[in-house]
Design a protein around this motif. Structure first.
Motif, PDB file in Angstrom:
ATOM      1  N   SER A  66      29.409  21.831  68.811  1.00  0.00           N
ATOM      2  CA  SER A  66      30.267  22.987  69.016  1.00  0.00           C
ATOM      3  C   SER A  66      29.728  23.878  70.138  1.00  0.00           C
ATOM      4  O   SER A  66      28.612  24.376  70.055  1.00  0.00           O
ATOM      5  CB  SER A  66      30.349  23.762  67.705  1.00  0.00           C
ATOM      6  OG  SER A  66      31.376  24.679  67.756  1.00  0.00           O
ATOM      7  N   GLY A  67      30.502  24.061  71.200  1.00  0.00           N
ATOM      8  CA  GLY A  67      30.100  24.934  72.300  1.00  0.00           C
ATOM      9  C   GLY A  67      29.135  24.322  73.306  1.00  0.00           C
ATOM     10  O   GLY A  67      28.702  24.985  74.235  1.00  0.00           O
ATOM     11  N   VAL A  68      28.795  23.041  73.115  1.00  0.00           N
ATOM     12  CA  VAL A  68      27.833  22.374  73.997  1.00  0.00           C
ATOM     13  C   VAL A  68      28.566  21.861  75.247  1.00  0.00           C
ATOM     14  O   VAL A  68      29.724  21.463  75.174  1.00  0.00           O
ATOM     15  CB  VAL A  68      27.145  21.221  73.238  1.00  0.00           C
ATOM     16  CG1 VAL A  68      26.270  20.389  74.158  1.00  0.00           C
ATOM     17  CG2 VAL A  68      26.331  21.769  72.073  1.00  0.00           C
ATOM     18  N   ASP A  69      27.883  21.856  76.406  1.00  0.00           N
ATOM     19  CA  ASP A  69      28.593  21.474  77.638  1.00  0.00           C
ATOM     20  C   ASP A  69      28.952  19.986  77.620  1.00  0.00           C
ATOM     21  O   ASP A  69      28.340  19.194  76.918  1.00  0.00           O
ATOM     22  CB  ASP A  69      27.802  21.898  78.881  1.00  0.00           C
ATOM     23  CG  ASP A  69      26.782  20.878  79.318  1.00  0.00           C
ATOM     24  OD1 ASP A  69      27.170  19.761  79.720  1.00  0.00           O
ATOM     25  OD2 ASP A  69      25.589  21.200  79.260  1.00  0.00           O
ATOM     26  N   PRO A  70      29.973  19.624  78.415  1.00  0.00           N
ATOM     27  CA  PRO A  70      30.540  18.272  78.312  1.00  0.00           C
ATOM     28  C   PRO A  70      29.541  17.144  78.611  1.00  0.00           C
ATOM     29  O   PRO A  70      29.669  16.059  78.060  1.00  0.00           O
ATOM     30  CB  PRO A  70      31.662  18.266  79.353  1.00  0.00           C
ATOM     31  CG  PRO A  70      31.776  19.617  79.891  1.00  0.00           C
ATOM     32  CD  PRO A  70      30.717  20.477  79.329  1.00  0.00           C
ATOM     33  N   ILE A  71      28.577  17.416  79.449  1.00  0.00           N
ATOM     34  CA  ILE A  71      27.625  16.352  79.784  1.00  0.00           C
ATOM     35  C   ILE A  71      26.642  16.136  78.625  1.00  0.00           C
ATOM     36  O   ILE A  71      26.430  15.014  78.176  1.00  0.00           O
ATOM     37  CB  ILE A  71      26.886  16.675  81.103  1.00  0.00           C
ATOM     38  CG1 ILE A  71      27.921  16.712  82.247  1.00  0.00           C
ATOM     39  CG2 ILE A  71      25.799  15.656  81.399  1.00  0.00           C
ATOM     40  CD1 ILE A  71      27.428  17.354  83.513  1.00  0.00           C
ATOM     41  N   TRP A  87      25.982  12.286  71.766  1.00  0.00           N
ATOM     42  CA  TRP A  87      26.624  11.157  71.083  1.00  0.00           C
ATOM     43  C   TRP A  87      25.933   9.842  71.378  1.00  0.00           C
ATOM     44  O   TRP A  87      25.900   8.947  70.535  1.00  0.00           O
ATOM     45  CB  TRP A  87      28.124  11.112  71.404  1.00  0.00           C
ATOM     46  CG  TRP A  87      28.851  11.988  70.437  1.00  0.00           C
ATOM     47  CD1 TRP A  87      29.060  13.326  70.563  1.00  0.00           C
ATOM     48  CD2 TRP A  87      29.386  11.604  69.167  1.00  0.00           C
ATOM     49  NE1 TRP A  87      29.702  13.792  69.441  1.00  0.00           N
ATOM     50  CE2 TRP A  87      29.911  12.760  68.573  1.00  0.00           C
ATOM     51  CE3 TRP A  87      29.472  10.391  68.466  1.00  0.00           C
ATOM     52  CZ2 TRP A  87      30.520  12.746  67.314  1.00  0.00           C
ATOM     53  CZ3 TRP A  87      30.078  10.375  67.225  1.00  0.00           C
ATOM     54  CH2 TRP A  87      30.589  11.543  66.658  1.00  0.00           C
ATOM     55  N   ASN A  88      25.379   9.740  72.570  1.00  0.00           N
ATOM     56  CA  ASN A  88      24.603   8.552  72.877  1.00  0.00           C
ATOM     57  C   ASN A  88      23.380   8.451  71.953  1.00  0.00           C
ATOM     58  O   ASN A  88      23.043   7.379  71.457  1.00  0.00           O
ATOM     59  CB  ASN A  88      24.178   8.602  74.352  1.00  0.00           C
ATOM     60  CG  ASN A  88      23.802   7.236  74.866  1.00  0.00           C
ATOM     61  OD1 ASN A  88      24.286   6.218  74.365  1.00  0.00           O
ATOM     62  ND2 ASN A  88      22.929   7.203  75.861  1.00  0.00           N
ATOM     63  N   LEU A  98      21.311  25.642  75.118  1.00  0.00           N
ATOM     64  CA  LEU A  98      21.902  25.257  73.836  1.00  0.00           C
ATOM     65  C   LEU A  98      21.928  23.741  73.627  1.00  0.00           C
ATOM     66  O   LEU A  98      21.609  23.251  72.554  1.00  0.00           O
ATOM     67  CB  LEU A  98      23.329  25.806  73.727  1.00  0.00           C
ATOM     68  CG  LEU A  98      24.100  25.348  72.485  1.00  0.00           C
ATOM     69  CD1 LEU A  98      23.611  26.049  71.232  1.00  0.00           C
ATOM     70  CD2 LEU A  98      25.591  25.548  72.640  1.00  0.00           C
ATOM     71  N   ARG A 115      27.061  17.003  75.558  1.00  0.00           N
ATOM     72  CA  ARG A 115      27.820  16.529  74.413  1.00  0.00           C
ATOM     73  C   ARG A 115      27.821  14.991  74.387  1.00  0.00           C
ATOM     74  O   ARG A 115      27.658  14.362  73.346  1.00  0.00           O
ATOM     75  CB  ARG A 115      29.262  17.021  74.584  1.00  0.00           C
ATOM     76  CG  ARG A 115      29.981  17.416  73.350  1.00  0.00           C
ATOM     77  CD  ARG A 115      30.994  18.517  73.655  1.00  0.00           C
ATOM     78  NE  ARG A 115      32.087  18.141  74.539  1.00  0.00           N
ATOM     79  CZ  ARG A 115      33.089  17.324  74.209  1.00  0.00           C
ATOM     80  NH1 ARG A 115      33.133  16.771  73.018  1.00  0.00           N
ATOM     81  NH2 ARG A 115      34.049  17.058  75.071  1.00  0.00           N
ATOM     82  N   ARG A 116      28.004  14.397  75.548  1.00  0.00           N
ATOM     83  CA  ARG A 116      28.031  12.933  75.641  1.00  0.00           C
ATOM     84  C   ARG A 116      26.650  12.351  75.434  1.00  0.00           C
ATOM     85  O   ARG A 116      26.489  11.307  74.805  1.00  0.00           O
ATOM     86  CB  ARG A 116      28.624  12.521  76.983  1.00  0.00           C
ATOM     87  CG  ARG A 116      30.125  12.759  76.998  1.00  0.00           C
ATOM     88  CD  ARG A 116      30.718  12.711  78.375  1.00  0.00           C
ATOM     89  NE  ARG A 116      32.174  12.691  78.303  1.00  0.00           N
ATOM     90  CZ  ARG A 116      32.944  13.767  78.216  1.00  0.00           C
ATOM     91  NH1 ARG A 116      32.397  14.963  78.188  1.00  0.00           N
ATOM     92  NH2 ARG A 116      34.256  13.649  78.136  1.00  0.00           N
ATOM     93  N   TYR A 139      36.067  18.287  68.105  1.00  0.00           N
ATOM     94  CA  TYR A 139      36.425  17.623  69.364  1.00  0.00           C
ATOM     95  C   TYR A 139      37.036  16.267  69.028  1.00  0.00           C
ATOM     96  O   TYR A 139      36.355  15.382  68.508  1.00  0.00           O
ATOM     97  CB  TYR A 139      35.192  17.388  70.233  1.00  0.00           C
ATOM     98  CG  TYR A 139      34.581  18.635  70.816  1.00  0.00           C
ATOM     99  CD1 TYR A 139      35.065  19.174  72.005  1.00  0.00           C
ATOM    100  CD2 TYR A 139      33.502  19.256  70.200  1.00  0.00           C
ATOM    101  CE1 TYR A 139      34.491  20.302  72.559  1.00  0.00           C
ATOM    102  CE2 TYR A 139      32.918  20.387  70.750  1.00  0.00           C
ATOM    103  CZ  TYR A 139      33.416  20.904  71.929  1.00  0.00           C
ATOM    104  OH  TYR A 139      32.843  22.023  72.476  1.00  0.00           O
ATOM    105  N   MET A 140      38.314  16.118  69.348  1.00  0.00           N
ATOM    106  CA  MET A 140      38.985  14.878  68.959  1.00  0.00           C
ATOM    107  C   MET A 140      38.549  13.682  69.797  1.00  0.00           C
ATOM    108  O   MET A 140      38.659  12.548  69.363  1.00  0.00           O
ATOM    109  CB  MET A 140      40.507  15.056  69.006  1.00  0.00           C
ATOM    110  CG  MET A 140      41.020  16.004  67.930  1.00  0.00           C
ATOM    111  SD  MET A 140      40.622  15.453  66.240  1.00  0.00           S
ATOM    112  CE  MET A 140      39.485  16.716  65.705  1.00  0.00           C
ATOM    113  N   ASP A 141      38.017  13.924  71.015  1.00  0.00           N
ATOM    114  CA  ASP A 141      37.492  12.785  71.779  1.00  0.00           C
ATOM    115  C   ASP A 141      36.272  12.207  71.069  1.00  0.00           C
ATOM    116  O   ASP A 141      36.033  11.015  71.090  1.00  0.00           O
ATOM    117  CB  ASP A 141      37.168  13.180  73.227  1.00  0.00           C
ATOM    118  CG  ASP A 141      36.146  14.316  73.324  1.00  0.00           C
ATOM    119  OD1 ASP A 141      36.110  15.155  72.407  1.00  0.00           O
ATOM    120  OD2 ASP A 141      35.388  14.349  74.310  1.00  0.00           O
TER     121      ASP A 141
END
Lengths: 305, 239
Positions: free
Chosen positions: B163-168, B174-175, B137, B170-171, B193-195
């Motif tokens: 939405s639903g993407v793993d934390p790594i 954003w990069n 995903l 996800r970052r 995600y508020m972060d």
């Protein structure tokens, strides 16, 4: 007593996609157990097998002491299931959906109304609206009511909070805590790491494998690194500069902060890290040690794998 | 220089006011976080800004084009990525990009170059001929973003892309957004995600069809006397 027992469960789709690899765990009666991990990790496959909608390729699974393959029809009467995709009737009204599900399970709304009242109360103003026209959060609340209306012994909730805003998410978990108090066992999945702490125990799951099972507290205590946080102006520009920093540590943005995990010789690397930031003229407020969150733990477990 | 200028935008469905007289501006090259509760009117607003829905009253310019008169030009000059199903699972990575690039009228030769360039920077060149169905995903979401950027839009609208993407991943995603914004592309993004809201240069918060707040995350936090956007969200939505 165990409400769910799974042993060496495997699921291979079309002879090529391994959705689950040797998954084993149990859920005790009265527990809120969370499957926590990203989408595509195999969470929904587990739910579909437990709800007797999908056959495992190999391995065993039992729900309320009944086998998912041989006793499928009995299991279906005992569980409440909220699937990962919206599965109510969009053309029926809110109230009609609830009546439909109650009737299917041969129960009456008024018998179990106390159980769902806190959620149902919020839906009453919309009871004549078609379910398809509800907002995302409201749809999930209705789906939960429909899954609960026959007072099941076990509730299976596949990503009930995905796409739901943070305030509604918190409300949803308050509701689950209440449901647990009524003696109902809950298996719930979520991609939101911050929800893990609301469960009694969790399994972190990724790519069809369970990478850790324990209570949230134990998982956070088992964190191996030394975790620090700094507040910086622009996390991603700092990340870019840090590419030059060549010492063993693991750093990533965490909201307005940067989390840094040190493993070998933490004091020395920490010192090097601070002087690097100063050399690069990166403005930062002092580094401080912090307790890891479940998200930090997940990142560590995946990166150190 | 503004990429989006919204003035007194209203959208009514019969008696229901979905978007209630909102006004705001988004600077070129800015990462603009568009936050709000479920049912607050975010999707309706995005649909209007993408030229898919006409407002009841008020107006906006997007990428310099008038929402009412030039909505067709708007569509050509923006990129759009929805939270799911934005790619065809039974087409390959290359075919998906080819399809969308062609729809946007990119000449064949240039398109081929851009696709390989883009797959290269995603480190997915090897997977060019794999079906989208077979990739994780997180990869899909990165690919969907790259696909939305193929025609070099000035603005890209992203509706809950992580939405639903793993934390790594996800970052990493954003990069990518950060790098894209640095090239002057305006990023209009919604998230729960508020972060991630903290990563935006500017954020706005909608509730009950109205725009309750707009500003930089640090401005808003100090103004409302809270430590995080998560707390801020709680305050605004519960009001």
């Amino acid at each position: 007593m165990k409400a769910i027992e799974i042993e060496n469960l495997n699921k291979i789709y079309n002879n090529r996609v391994q959705a689950l690899s040797d998954v084993s765990f149990y859920v005790s009666e009265g527990e809120v157990f969370g499957l926590v991990g990203p989408d595509g990790g195999g969470k929904s496959t587990i739910f579909n097998i437990l709800a007797t909608l999908l056959l495992p390729t190999s391995g065993q699974a039992s729900v309320l002491s009944r086998d998912v393959v041989n006793d499928a029809k009995i299991i279906r009467q005992l569980i409440g299931y909220l699937p990962g995709v919206f599965s109510l009737y969009p053309d029926l009204t809110v109230e009609e959906n609830l009546i439909f599900f109650a009737t299917m399970y041969k129960s009456r709304i008024k018998d179990n109304l106390p159980l769902i009242r806190p959620i149902w109360k919020q839906l009453v103003p919309f009871k004549d609206r078609r379910a398809g026209k509800l907002s995302g959060g409201m749809k999930q609340k209705l789906a939960l009511c429909c899954a609960l209306i026959h007072k099941p012994a076990l509730l299976l909730l596949d990503e009930p909070t995905t796409g739901v805003d943070p305030v509604s998410r918190a409300e949803f978990w308050d509701i689950l805590t209440n449901i647990q108090k009524q003696g109902i066992t809950v298996l719930v999945s979520t991609p939101y790491m911050d929800e893990a702490t609301r469960c009694d125990r969790i399994a972190l799951i990724q790519e069809g494998k369970i990478i850790k099972i324990d209570t949230p507290t134990n998982i956070m205590e088992a964190y191996r690194g030394f975790l620090y946080t700094i507040k910086v102006e622009n996390v991603f520009s700092v990340m870019e500069k840090l590419k030059e920093f060549d010492f063993p540590c693991n750093y990533y943005p965490y909201g307005q902060e940067l989390h840094i995990a040190f493993y070998e010789a933490p004091e020395i690397v920490l010192q090097k890290f601070c002087s690097f930031l100063r050399e690069q003229n990166i403005k930062f407020e002092e580094l401080s040690p912090i307790q890891p969150t479940i998200e930090d733990c997940f990142i560590e477990l995946v990166k150190l794998k | 220089m503004y990429s989006i200028v919204v003035e007194n935008l209203i959208k009514k469905y019969n008696h229901f006011v979905a978007v209630d007289n909102i006004s705001f501006k988004v600077k070129r090259g800015e990462i603009f976080g568009f936050l709000g509760a479920n049912g607050a009117g975010k999707t309706t607003t995005i649909k209007m800004l993408c030229g898919l829905l006409q407002p009841t009253s008020g107006n906006a310019t997007v990428a310099g084009y008038d929402l009412k008169k030039d909505y067709k030009s708007i569509k050509k000059n923006i990129g759009y990525m929805s939270q799911r199903f934005s790619l065809y699972e039974d087409l390959t990575l290359y075919e998906n990009m080819q399809l969308f690039g062609t729809v946007y009228g990119i000449p064949r030769k240039i398109l081929k170059e851009r696709i390989y360039e883009s797959l290269d920077s995603l480190q997915m060149t090897e997977k060019a001929n794999s079906l989208v169905y077979s990739i994780p995903l997180g990869w899909k979401q990165k690919l969907a973003f790259a696909t939305a950027m193929l025609h070099h839009p000035q603005i890209v609208f992203l509706d809950e892309p992580t939405s639903g993407v793993d934390p790594i991943v996800r970052r990493e995603f954003w990069n990518m957004l950060y790098e894209t914004a640095n090239k002057g592309v305006t990023i209009f993004v919604t998230t729960h995600y508020m972060d991630e809201a903290e990563y935006c240069e500017k954020i706005s918060m909608m509730s009950d069809g109205q725009l309750k707040l707009i500003g930089t995350p640090s401005e808003l936090k100090s103004k409302m006397n809270v430590d995080s956007i998560a707390e801020l969200f709680q305050k605004i939505v519960n009001r």
